[in-house]
Write a protein that holds these residues in place. Structure first.
Motif: not given
Length: 59
Positions: A32-40, A5-11, A42-47
């Motif tokens: 402040t941190i790179a993120s992608v909004r998917i629907g409602r 998985s290259t993305f993490l959840t907020v939790a 957020y997913r944050i890249p591991v990098v």
């Protein structure tokens, strides 16, 4: 080595950085941190998380 998985959840990010979920949401909203909004959600890249960890943590 490839991650499954290259993305993490907020939790997951909150646990990894020892922050509250609300703080991670605010970091996403303020860019402040790179993120992608998917629907409602957020997913944050591991990098992006690893960059914060290598810089000494969230500030």
């Amino acid at each position: 080595m490839r991650r499954s998985s290259t993305f993490l959840t907020v939790a997951e990010v909150a646990d990894r950085l020892r922050l509250s979920q609300m703080t991670v949401y605010r970091m996403c909203q303020s860019d402040t941190i790179a993120s992608v909004r998917i629907g409602r959600s957020y997913r944050i890249p591991v990098v992006a998380v690893e960059a914060i960890e290598s810089a000494g943590g969230a500030r």
